[in-house]
Design a protein around this motif. Structure first.
Motif, PDB file in Angstrom:
ATOM      1  N   ALA A 245     -32.597  39.382   6.669  1.00  0.00           N
ATOM      2  CA  ALA A 245     -31.245  39.633   6.169  1.00  0.00           C
ATOM      3  C   ALA A 245     -30.702  40.892   6.828  1.00  0.00           C
ATOM      4  O   ALA A 245     -31.439  41.849   7.080  1.00  0.00           O
ATOM      5  CB  ALA A 245     -31.267  39.783   4.656  1.00  0.00           C
ATOM      6  N   LEU A 246     -29.406  40.913   7.108  1.00  0.00           N
ATOM      7  CA  LEU A 246     -28.815  42.036   7.815  1.00  0.00           C
ATOM      8  C   LEU A 246     -28.564  43.240   6.901  1.00  0.00           C
ATOM      9  O   LEU A 246     -28.717  44.389   7.319  1.00  0.00           O
ATOM     10  CB  LEU A 246     -27.508  41.607   8.485  1.00  0.00           C
ATOM     11  CG  LEU A 246     -26.789  42.655   9.327  1.00  0.00           C
ATOM     12  CD1 LEU A 246     -27.671  43.132  10.473  1.00  0.00           C
ATOM     13  CD2 LEU A 246     -25.480  42.075   9.877  1.00  0.00           C
ATOM     14  N   ALA A 247     -28.170  42.983   5.657  1.00  0.00           N
ATOM     15  CA  ALA A 247     -27.806  44.085   4.765  1.00  0.00           C
ATOM     16  C   ALA A 247     -28.903  45.128   4.619  1.00  0.00           C
ATOM     17  O   ALA A 247     -28.617  46.341   4.661  1.00  0.00           O
ATOM     18  CB  ALA A 247     -27.378  43.537   3.396  1.00  0.00           C
ATOM     19  N   PRO A 248     -30.175  44.745   4.445  1.00  0.00           N
ATOM     20  CA  PRO A 248     -31.222  45.769   4.333  1.00  0.00           C
ATOM     21  C   PRO A 248     -31.340  46.654   5.574  1.00  0.00           C
ATOM     22  O   PRO A 248     -31.727  47.820   5.465  1.00  0.00           O
ATOM     23  CB  PRO A 248     -32.493  44.950   4.099  1.00  0.00           C
ATOM     24  CG  PRO A 248     -32.017  43.676   3.492  1.00  0.00           C
ATOM     25  CD  PRO A 248     -30.720  43.399   4.177  1.00  0.00           C
TER      26      PRO A 248
ATOM     27  N   GLY B  77     -28.819  47.598   7.373  1.00  0.00           N
ATOM     28  CA  GLY B  77     -27.740  48.556   7.233  1.00  0.00           C
ATOM     29  C   GLY B  77     -28.003  49.618   6.188  1.00  0.00           C
ATOM     30  O   GLY B  77     -27.295  50.637   6.126  1.00  0.00           O
ATOM     31  N   GLU B  78     -29.022  49.398   5.358  1.00  0.00           N
ATOM     32  CA  GLU B  78     -29.379  50.358   4.317  1.00  0.00           C
ATOM     33  C   GLU B  78     -30.726  51.021   4.603  1.00  0.00           C
ATOM     34  O   GLU B  78     -31.281  51.707   3.736  1.00  0.00           O
ATOM     35  CB  GLU B  78     -29.454  49.642   2.959  1.00  0.00           C
ATOM     36  CG  GLU B  78     -28.133  48.995   2.549  1.00  0.00           C
ATOM     37  CD  GLU B  78     -28.283  48.062   1.362  1.00  0.00           C
ATOM     38  OE1 GLU B  78     -29.439  47.844   0.935  1.00  0.00           O
ATOM     39  OE2 GLU B  78     -27.266  47.547   0.889  1.00  0.00           O
TER      40      GLU B  78
ATOM     41  N   THR C 164     -29.560  51.094  12.028  1.00  0.00           N
ATOM     42  CA  THR C 164     -28.688  51.145  10.854  1.00  0.00           C
ATOM     43  C   THR C 164     -27.225  51.176  11.271  1.00  0.00           C
ATOM     44  O   THR C 164     -26.386  50.446  10.716  1.00  0.00           O
ATOM     45  CB  THR C 164     -29.022  52.373   9.992  1.00  0.00           C
ATOM     46  OG1 THR C 164     -30.363  52.265   9.528  1.00  0.00           O
ATOM     47  CG2 THR C 164     -28.090  52.472   8.793  1.00  0.00           C
TER      48      THR C 164
ATOM     49  N   ALA D   7     -26.258  47.780  12.612  1.00  0.00           N
ATOM     50  CA  ALA D   7     -26.189  46.792  11.532  1.00  0.00           C
ATOM     51  C   ALA D   7     -24.898  46.954  10.735  1.00  0.00           C
ATOM     52  O   ALA D   7     -24.263  45.955  10.356  1.00  0.00           O
ATOM     53  CB  ALA D   7     -27.404  46.925  10.621  1.00  0.00           C
ATOM     54  N   ARG D   8     -24.498  48.172  10.474  1.00  0.00           N
ATOM     55  CA  ARG D   8     -23.276  48.386   9.704  1.00  0.00           C
ATOM     56  C   ARG D   8     -22.059  47.871  10.461  1.00  0.00           C
ATOM     57  O   ARG D   8     -21.136  47.301   9.859  1.00  0.00           O
ATOM     58  CB  ARG D   8     -23.134  49.871   9.360  1.00  0.00           C
ATOM     59  CG  ARG D   8     -24.174  50.336   8.338  1.00  0.00           C
ATOM     60  CD  ARG D   8     -24.096  51.827   8.065  1.00  0.00           C
ATOM     61  NE  ARG D   8     -25.150  52.229   7.123  1.00  0.00           N
ATOM     62  CZ  ARG D   8     -25.394  53.487   6.758  1.00  0.00           C
ATOM     63  NH1 ARG D   8     -24.639  54.475   7.247  1.00  0.00           N
ATOM     64  NH2 ARG D   8     -26.360  53.762   5.907  1.00  0.00           N
TER      65      ARG D   8
ATOM     66  N   LEU E  23     -22.167  44.081  10.170  1.00  0.00           N
ATOM     67  CA  LEU E  23     -21.727  43.667   8.832  1.00  0.00           C
ATOM     68  C   LEU E  23     -20.209  43.696   8.734  1.00  0.00           C
ATOM     69  O   LEU E  23     -19.590  42.808   8.126  1.00  0.00           O
ATOM     70  CB  LEU E  23     -22.352  44.575   7.771  1.00  0.00           C
ATOM     71  CG  LEU E  23     -23.846  44.371   7.502  1.00  0.00           C
ATOM     72  CD1 LEU E  23     -24.427  45.563   6.754  1.00  0.00           C
ATOM     73  CD2 LEU E  23     -24.082  43.081   6.709  1.00  0.00           C
ATOM     74  N   GLU E  24     -19.583  44.689   9.337  1.00  0.00           N
ATOM     75  CA  GLU E  24     -18.123  44.772   9.334  1.00  0.00           C
ATOM     76  C   GLU E  24     -17.501  43.585  10.065  1.00  0.00           C
ATOM     77  O   GLU E  24     -16.388  43.168   9.736  1.00  0.00           O
ATOM     78  CB  GLU E  24     -17.670  46.073  10.008  1.00  0.00           C
ATOM     79  CG  GLU E  24     -17.997  47.330   9.212  1.00  0.00           C
ATOM     80  CD  GLU E  24     -17.684  48.596   9.993  1.00  0.00           C
ATOM     81  OE1 GLU E  24     -17.209  48.486  11.154  1.00  0.00           O
ATOM     82  OE2 GLU E  24     -17.902  49.698   9.452  1.00  0.00           O
TER      83      GLU E  24
ATOM     84  N   SER F 124     -24.361  38.312   8.678  1.00  0.00           N
ATOM     85  CA  SER F 124     -25.183  38.457   7.477  1.00  0.00           C
ATOM     86  C   SER F 124     -26.669  38.307   7.757  1.00  0.00           C
ATOM     87  O   SER F 124     -27.491  38.615   6.891  1.00  0.00           O
ATOM     88  CB  SER F 124     -24.766  37.416   6.432  1.00  0.00           C
ATOM     89  OG  SER F 124     -24.935  36.094   6.950  1.00  0.00           O
TER      90      SER F 124
END
Length: 332
Positions: free
Chosen positions: A190-193, A195-196, A285, A288-289, A292-293, A297
């Motif tokens: 997953a991409l969100a993790p 970015g975090e 990170t 990834a951010r 996400l923009e 995903s």
């Protein structure tokens, strides 16, 4: 292994099971007392003249004399251990190919011959996603001629852990003397993790990452795989939506290609004197951010099997192996 009600091991595979995933047990050669048993799991890629060939998920083919078998059975595909997005092999193969586009390509049935003046094996190898439309030996001869005309070695990129036809191709290439020169894993998550992934201490580094649409001199110098800078720039900027990350004047770099729901990470490289300081995490990170923009995903990346540091980093970010691919070099 398969054990009968009477407690005896049984061989429950035949030549008709070629192409299926099997588990076999054999006695080690040499007649040791007590006997030593060895187990092998993989795709049964051939059974000829009393010898079985089983291609394991790491791309290695194991030859076993049928006289040494003591048990064998077909087994279902390995259970999925993937976190994050679901994806088919063909979808990922096409996505990853678009992230490393060649300068020229030619179709051979369901195969795509790719060339880029030798810059990266991925852009200078055959992508075999179907039947070439002619017998395999004739197809490989045409492949050899096509690359020889361009002054390049012939490579075929084939996969294991993806589909039986790919593993059969690996075995056939090996049988013909093609050399498995490099192996790598395709990992997804997953991409969100991602970015975090940076913690509070790393946020300053993330903020300092510069994102651009083309690599500068510092980026190319850190990448370090460039003999022709203009060719490298031309190749690296190709893709649906390509971003380059650089931190502290090229002390750490990375590349990301956003393609629909997928963000592909590559060329994450850190100055050896500054490793283990979170710089690679900061670069990924930041990329990834941005992905996400743009609506992505899911994430993918490729990591060579002999790179334990990168593998540990990606493990921590939640990436899991989808399949492995191997570059086989022709014998010509």
């Amino acid at each position: 292994m398969e054990i009968t009600a009477g407690g005896l091991l049984e061989i429950r595979i035949t030549k008709a099971d070629v192409g299926k995933r099997v588990s076999v047990r054999r006695v080690e050669e040499g007649g040791r007392v007590p006997p030593v048993f060895m187990d092998t799991v993989g795709v049964l890629t051939s059974w000829n003249e009393g010898v079985l060939t089983i291609t394991r998920k790491d791309g290695v083919s194991v030859r076993i004399a049928e006289s040494l078998l003591v048990a064998g059975k077909t087994v279902p595909p390995a259970p999925a251990r993937r976190r994050g997005p679901a994806a088919s092999f063909e979808e990922l193969a096409r996505i990853t190919a678009r992230a490393w586009q060649p300068l020229e390509s030619q179709a051979l049935g369901g195969w795509t011959l790719r060339a880029a003046d030798g810059f990266t094996r991925r852009a200078n190898s055959v992508l075999p996603l179907g039947d070439p439309g002619i017998p395999l030996d004739a197809a490989l001869a045409r492949v050899g001629d096509w690359y020889a005309e361009r002054g390049l070695p012939a490579y075929v990129q084939a996969a294991t852990g993806a589909a039986g036809t790919q593993e059969l191709l690996c075995a056939e290439l090996e049988r013909r003397g093609w050399v498995n020169e490099v192996s790598a894993e395709v990992r997804i998550g997953a991409l969100a993790p991602v970015g975090e992934a940076a913690d509070e201490a790393d946020e300053a580094a993330v903020s300092a990452v510069a994102l651009t649409r083309a690599p500068d001199e510092d980026w190319l110098a850190r990448y370090g795989k460039v003999r022709d800078p203009e060719l490298a720039r031309r190749m690296l900027v190709e893709g649906p939506s390509v971003w380059f990350a650089s931190l502290d004047g090229g002390r750490a770099i990375g590349r990301c290609v956003v393609d629909g729901r997928w963000a592909g990470f590559a060329a994450v490289t850190v100055d050896p004197a500054f490793r283990r300081r979170g710089l690679a995490t900061a670069v990924m990170t930041a990329l990834a951010r941005r992905a996400l923009e743009e609506g992505a995903s899911a994430a993918w990346l490729q990591v060579e099997t002999g790179n334990p540091g990168a593998r540990a980093l990606y493990d921590g970010m939640g990436f899991a192996t989808h399949h492995a691919y191997h570059h086989f070099r022709g014998v010509r």
